[in-house]
Design an enzyme around this catalytic site. Structure first.
Site, short mmCIF file in Angstrom:
data_model
loop_
_atom_site.label_atom_id
_atom_site.label_comp_id
_atom_site.label_asym_id
_atom_site.label_seq_id
_atom_site.Cartn_x
_atom_site.Cartn_y
_atom_site.Cartn_z
N ARG B 65 54.07 63.44 0.96
CA ARG B 65 55.61 64.16 1.55
C ARG B 65 54.94 65.47 0.68
O ARG B 65 56.17 65.72 -0.84
CB ARG B 65 56.46 63.04 1.11
CG ARG B 65 55.97 62.12 2.06
CD ARG B 65 57.39 61.17 1.84
NE ARG B 65 57.31 60.19 2.63
CZ ARG B 65 57.45 58.85 1.87
NH1 ARG B 65 57.42 59.53 0.19
NH2 ARG B 65 57.19 57.65 2.10
N ASP B 67 56.47 69.52 -1.28
CA ASP B 67 57.16 69.99 -0.89
C ASP B 67 57.15 71.63 -0.18
O ASP B 67 56.49 71.68 -0.04
CB ASP B 67 57.27 70.80 -2.54
CG ASP B 67 58.25 69.77 -3.56
OD1 ASP B 67 58.98 68.13 -2.76
OD2 ASP B 67 58.00 69.42 -4.88
N ARG B 212 53.09 70.03 -10.73
CA ARG B 212 53.48 71.41 -10.32
C ARG B 212 54.54 71.30 -11.92
O ARG B 212 54.40 72.12 -12.71
CB ARG B 212 55.30 71.35 -9.70
CG ARG B 212 54.23 71.46 -8.18
CD ARG B 212 55.20 71.96 -7.26
NE ARG B 212 56.23 72.83 -7.22
CZ ARG B 212 57.34 73.05 -6.72
NH1 ARG B 212 57.89 72.07 -6.17
NH2 ARG B 212 58.52 73.92 -7.28
#
Lengths: 261, 261
Positions: B65, B67, B212
């Protein structure tokens, strides 16, 4: 504050100087380089923001007037100004104002008579082709997608015929007004980068749509629609209809512009 | 026209089958993968166009999923359908309907109980950093720009500490609900590709924002703000505040998703 000195400064206008900028842009959202009526252009954006920044009307002269949708990592623009802003600082200040899809990479002072199109130069373009069963979204804006098999060996054979000094009239969009259609291609390589096929061409100048017509012709050779050995005939024909189609604009990128000065 | 045969076909509903798709997208214009209220998502586009294509309500299950702003060359989605359309044909037909920034790369039938998140898998992500004095427009959507010098040797030293099985709680956005924060990183490389620096990570799974946060932490190591040797302490701390910032979404790309089945 030394008011007297400031007044003296204002009384004596600054010397006019010529500034050369290396300009990079994503051509996706522009109607090409040159100012026109039916859409926003790179030249227009540079003129508008430079005029605002330097507080005088600025008109840039472009090196390569790229078409709508064509990208650049290193196009060139020069302009004259009486502004006291140091040439090197222009890039920093202008980049604060420009939209994100245009960025000056360098700015420097050049002699007052320097003109990007009136001096010996070497331009490098890349035409990028993405070969796969389906398009890849993150590549869609910067490469031409094809699901056709391309015979790279044949494309390289054809490319070799185009290197050197030739009359490229057959590879020039009709209607273009130029004194001579003779140009020199220093190198024309076809390079595989994974699923990408990159046609890299370096020359002393290119006619209108010349790189895209070379790309379109080499693609047809890769597909087996033309023979590599047919290149000399295409050159000799001296007419646009002898060459292949003009490949789409978004696969083309002006990589760099070099001067022999 | 054999009306009788057609009627028979309609009388007997087709068997339900599960189809797995490899999905690529440019995340620039989407609010991420998962359906939500404040913007259009990849999942929503797939559901809408699949439902229209197969003439029944379709709800895909996503592998990762991603971002808002994150890109994918190989995310995965599965769905069940009673449509008679052959699994392989779905990719071709769906791509005719989808917007250009989403493209199915492959579609195939899988066992009815196959679930992308309930099986052993290996995911590969790349975080791309563009290092230069000024941003490059054609790279702006797919890489994180920095003018800071990055010490690549130091980043590689730090990366090595994160390889293997660890509790990555410090590298997980707070608020994420997961049973376990233990994951295995099979490899974490920092590779120079010209002016680009690519952090390539392959693991059995990633926590919310984990790649990230790893990228943001390695960037700080590269800038000299953290020591490579501090990685074990960050892991041991078990809290988000111990690690570096979450690097911007647009530099991240889900490269591929592989299954050990």
């Amino acid at each position: 504050m030394d008011i007297h000195t400031n007044m003296e400064k204002e009384a004596v206008p600054a010397m006019k100087k010529r500034i050369r900028m290396t300009v990079a842009y994503d051509g996706t959202n522009y109607h090409g380089w040159q100012q026109q009526n039916n859409g926003i252009t790179i030249e227009e954006e540079l003129n508008r923001h430079l005029s605002e920044l330097l507080e005088e009307p600025i008109q840039v002269i472009g090196g390569s007037r790229t078409d709508a949708g064509v990208h650049a990592m290193g196009n060139v623009a020069v302009f004259d100004t009486r502004s006291r802003m140091p040439a090197r600082k222009v890039s920093y200040a202008l980049n604060q104002k420009l939209p994100k899809d245009i960025r000056v990479q360098k700015s420097e002072e050049v002699p007052a008579d320097w003109h990007p199109r009136h001096c010996e130069s070497r331009k490098t373009y890349e035409y990028r082709i993405y070969r796969a069963e389906f398009p890849m979204p993150v590549k869609r804006l910067y490469s031409y997608f094809t699901y056709h098999a391309l015979d790279v060996r044949r494309m390289r054979e054809a490319a070799a015929y185009l290197e050197g000094e030739h009359d490229f009239k057959s590879f020039c969009q009709t209607g273009a007004q130029v004194e001579s259609t003779v140009r020199t291609i220093y190198s024309l390589w076809v390079e595989e980068q994974g699923a990408d096929l990159v046609i890299r061409v370096c020359g002393n100048g290119f006619l209108y749509n010349m790189v895209r017509i070379i790309a379109g012709t080499l693609i047809e050779v890769g597909q087996g629609k033309r023979e590599p050995e047919s290149m000399p005939e295409i050159l000799a024909a001296g007419k646009r209809s002898a060459a292949g189609p003009t490949a789409p604009a978004h696969g083309l990128m002006l990589i760099k512009y070099e001067w022999l000065d």
